[in-house]
Design a protein around this motif. Structure first.
Motif, PDB file in Angstrom:
ATOM      1  N   PRO A 261      53.105  43.944  37.988  1.00 45.67           N
ATOM      2  CA  PRO A 261      53.381  43.330  39.380  1.00 45.67           C
ATOM      3  C   PRO A 261      54.637  43.463  40.046  1.00 45.67           C
ATOM      4  N   PHE A 262      54.713  43.280  41.212  1.00 47.38           N
ATOM      5  CA  PHE A 262      55.954  43.561  42.093  1.00 47.38           C
ATOM      6  C   PHE A 262      56.518  44.854  42.225  1.00 47.38           C
ATOM      7  N   GLU A 263      55.765  45.748  41.602  1.00 53.63           N
ATOM      8  CA  GLU A 263      56.313  47.249  41.543  1.00 53.63           C
ATOM      9  C   GLU A 263      56.064  47.806  42.828  1.00 53.63           C
TER      10      GLU A 263
ATOM     11  N   GLN B 257      56.358  46.497  45.786  1.00 47.48           N
ATOM     12  CA  GLN B 257      57.167  45.982  47.059  1.00 47.48           C
ATOM     13  C   GLN B 257      58.508  46.880  47.068  1.00 47.48           C
TER      14      GLN B 257
END
Lengths: 391, 362
Positions: free
Chosen positions: A323-325, A327
């Motif tokens: 996750p969040f990668e 962005q």
């Protein structure tokens, strides 16, 4: 395994390598080393005779038995022994030359320190006694290792001639040499023999309880195979069981275990065992029937689990989407403004290796105001904690 | 695996001069200067390499020639870095051994095991605020210049190129026929006098390798006190010079008390051991048993200028030859436990994987 030893001795040395060397080791508990020695000697001789081995001749350094004993032994086993002198003088026939086993015996048994010679010389005023009639060469000074070495090599070259042909060396009993010379000179002799490029293989017999442990350790260090002869049951060694019936003891005496340790070229040690049975001066080997194996456990103190990844596992790990990668890669960054969901401050106890930190939700959805009813309700049980992850 | 962090404390030795960038030397904490052992894994385990001024002793196993692998890599590394070498062995012609030294292997690009755990590039962190910071990773661009690499990976199948051997300061001594050790001492002393340790900058470091020091065919081999005093004098000479000595010896040929004394003399003590061949129990217990050729134990690591000991995670390593060429040391890994035995990974230190109830001592 006697077969493997015979094969190793027969095959001999490769170019540029030291010759394989065997130590036969026995003790008073099971004193059949000499039987093993003669067994190997006859096997090797028959291999030489049948031209199956790398070597074409054998030099036997006789310390504990007379040369005539060996000649009788080999003749009894059907191996026709001819020394080089007889070959040249009596047998001019090439066929006969090929079919006799070229064995030379260096006689260190008759007069090792030259006493008889000195005695006879003093008695007869200078006339020397006959050379041994069996055609074996006599060695009168076993203290001199260099002389011994050169006599062995000369004898060997006498059998096989000049050129690249090799010969084997068998030493009756290293204990006898050690009576006259120090262990370092004997070790020097053995290592010189091994590194001589005319020697195909070499084996010797040693009784381990005649010397200190250090001597046995040195002999094992110098050899590439160690064969040890042990009694059938080790426990019967120390105590004399009087209640055990004597015939049984006697019966067990003639049996024992034959352990061999091979030092292989790749640095590993091959351990093999067999049982042997001596009957009427012949020794028979057979493999062990029972299932007990000796395993060296003491080598492995601390064994860890493998926490490293193989190649495939690394590639798979690289493919995992975290996750969040995604962005910060060019899309407009959505900044959390603090008014959104209520899953704040809740960090789950995730394992560190996945590296996921649970933080606030940052995709804007409808606002939900949640008031807890009671404290004993498990917190946030309605929510799927994985909603926060922005994959 | 033990990754070594340099110990930083508020007390550190004042280095009077700026360290010069001689090839093959690495500067460590507390004024220690390391030279490479020639085996990258071993350098990592020992925390950088062999410190200058230390005596390394390797205990051989009478049944396996693995100490020769260590010696070969050590000597080759010295020749590649143009460090003078003194080699003593109990053979008649020690120069012949130089022909078996390995050559540095291929460049780092094709090594598949080049994972540097200290480099932050390798760790992926999925973090919400990463997007605000951008790429601020530190680029640890270690000096990848092949010629001046600190430690090379040696290809044991190819011999060292001739130009490394000829024209170098290589001194070969045979210790076979000398009745006492005075001759060897007389060769070591002037050799070590070339590298005095003082505050000026280091021009180069020296390497001494002595193979099978108490080999039984040497004439002095039963003079145990003399051999011990030689080691002691070697150690004191080494301390005051910028050199490292590696001495291998078979401890089974010494009496136990002397073996212990020799082990105490060492600054870094390693031992190599043979493993049994085709041992089914060991194959079940360890992964990678097929590739192993032996075991290496690290008993002591040199700590000369500091009181802080080195505590390793593991002291036993398996020696493997990767692709039959490169010497690799790996920590021992347990094979996955058979699920049918009914025990789980969570059981404690006792290994209950094998179905036979062999007692394992840990």
């Amino acid at each position: 395994m006697a077969e493997s030893i015979c094969r190793a001795l027969r095959d001999g040395a490769l170019q540029g390598e030291h010759a394989p060397a065997l130590t036969i080791k026995d003790s008073i508990a099971s004193p059949f080393g000499f039987h093993v020695f003669t067994h190997l000697l006859t096997q090797l001789s028959s291999n030489i005779l049948a031209a199956k081995s790398q070597s074409r001749g054998l030099v036997l350094v006789a310390f504990s038995r007379s040369p005539s004993f060996y000649l009788d032994l080999l003749n009894r086993k059907g191996i026709d022994v001819a020394s080089s002198q007889k070959c040249f003088v009596v047998l001019m026939n090439v066929w006969e030359l090929k079919h006799c086993c070229r064995i030379e015996i260096l006689d260190c048994y008759t007069d090792p320190l030259g006493w008889k010679d000195a005695l006879l010389a003093s008695e007869n005023g200078g006339s020397l006694s006959n050379e041994a009639s069996t055609g074996a060469s006599l060695c009168r000074n076993v203290k001199d290792m260099d002389k011994l070495y050169s006599s062995i090599i000369e004898l060997g070259k006498g059998i096989v001639g000049q050129g690249k042909v090799r010969f084997c060396v068998a030493i009756d009993s290293v204990n006898e040499i050690l009576r006259h010379a120090s262990i370092s000179s004997v070790a020097g002799l053995l290592s010189n023999l091994r590194s001589n490029d005319r020697v195909s293989s070499i084996f010797w017999l040693s009784h381990s309880d005649l010397h200190e442990d250090r001597v046995t350790a040195v002999l094992e260090y110098m050899s590439s195979m160690v064969a040890s002869i042990e009694p059938q049951n080790q426990s019967a060694n120390g105590r004399r069981c009087n209640w055990e019936s004597l015939p049984l003891l006697e019966h067990n005496y003639w049996k024992g275990r034959f352990h061999v340790r091979f030092k292989r070229r790749n640095g590993r040690v091959r351990v093999m065992s067999e049982e042997f049975h001596v009957e009427q001066s012949a020794i028979n080997f057979r493999s062990i029937s029972s299932e007990d194996e000796i395993v060296n456990r003491s080598l492995l103190p601390k064994v860890q689990f493998n926490l490293q990844l193989s190649e495939k596992e690394q590639i798979d790990r690289a493919k995992v989407v975290l996750p969040f990668e995604h962005q910060g890669t060019g899309k407009p960054i959505q900044i959390y403004d603090g008014r959104r969901s209520l899953t704040d401050g809740k960090s789950e106890a995730e394992p560190v290796s996945t590296g996921i930190l649970q933080t606030n939700e940052n995709s804007s959805k409808g606002e939900i105001i949640y008031l807890r009813d009671s404290d004993d309700e498990r917190p946030d049980s309605d929510e799927d904690p994985d909603d926060d992850l922005d994959i | 695996m033990a990754t070594s962090k340099p110990w930083t404390s508020s007390f550190s030795r004042n280095l009077a001069t700026v360290p010069s960038s001689a090839p093959g030397l690495k500067y460590g904490p507390n004024g220690t200067i390391f030279i490479s052992s020639g085996i990258p894994d071993l350098d990592k385990i020992l925390g950088g390499g062999f410190p200058l001024g230390s005596l390394v002793m390797v205990m051989e196993d009478a049944e396996a020639p693995h100490h020769m692998l260590l010696l070969r890599n050590f000597m080759s590394q010295g020749l590649v870095h143009k460090q003078p070498l003194l080699y003593a062995s109990p053979s008649k012609d020690p120069k012949g051994f130089l022909g078996t030294l390995p050559t540095p292997g291929a460049s780092k690009d094709d090594k598949s095991r080049d994972r540097d755990p200290e480099n932050e590039h390798g760790l992926r962190i999925a973090w919400q605020y990463k997007k605000y910071f951008g790429e601020n990773q530190h680029h640890f661009d270690s000096n990848r210049d092949v010629k001046h690499e600190y430690c090379h990976d040696f290809d044991l199948r190819k011999p060292l190129e001739k130009h490394f051997i000829s024209g170098q300061h290589i001194d070969c001594v045979s210790i076979l026929d000398s009745p006492n050790l005075a001759a060897l001492r007389d060769r070591c002393a002037p050799f070590l006098a070339q590298f005095p340790r003082n505050d000026s900058s280091i021009s180069s470091a020296g390497r001494i390798s002595i193979q099978s020091f108490c080999a039984p065919q040497c004439k002095y081999s039963n003079m145990e006190w003399d051999m011990l005093s030689f080691i002691r004098s070697l150690r004191s000479m080494i301390r005051s010079s910028n050199a490292v000595a590696v001495v291998t010896f078979p401890p089974s040929l010494l009496s136990p008390s002397f073996s212990r004394r020799w082990q105490h003399m060492a600054d870094t003590l390693l031992s190599v051991r043979a493993i049994p061949d085709e041992d089914k129990e060991m194959a079940k217990l360890l992964t990678g048993y097929q590739d192993m050729v032996g075991l290496l134990n690290v008993h002591k690591v040199a700590r000369i200028n500091t009181q802080v000991p080195v505590i390793l995670d593991a002291t036993t390593f398996s020696i493997k030859l990767q692709k039959r060429r490169f010497l690799v040391l790996e920590s021992l890994n347990q094979a996955p436990i058979d699920s049918s035995s009914g025990t789980s990974y969570g059981t404690s230190a006792s290994c209950s994987g094998s179905s036979k109830s062999g007692a394992l001592d840990f």
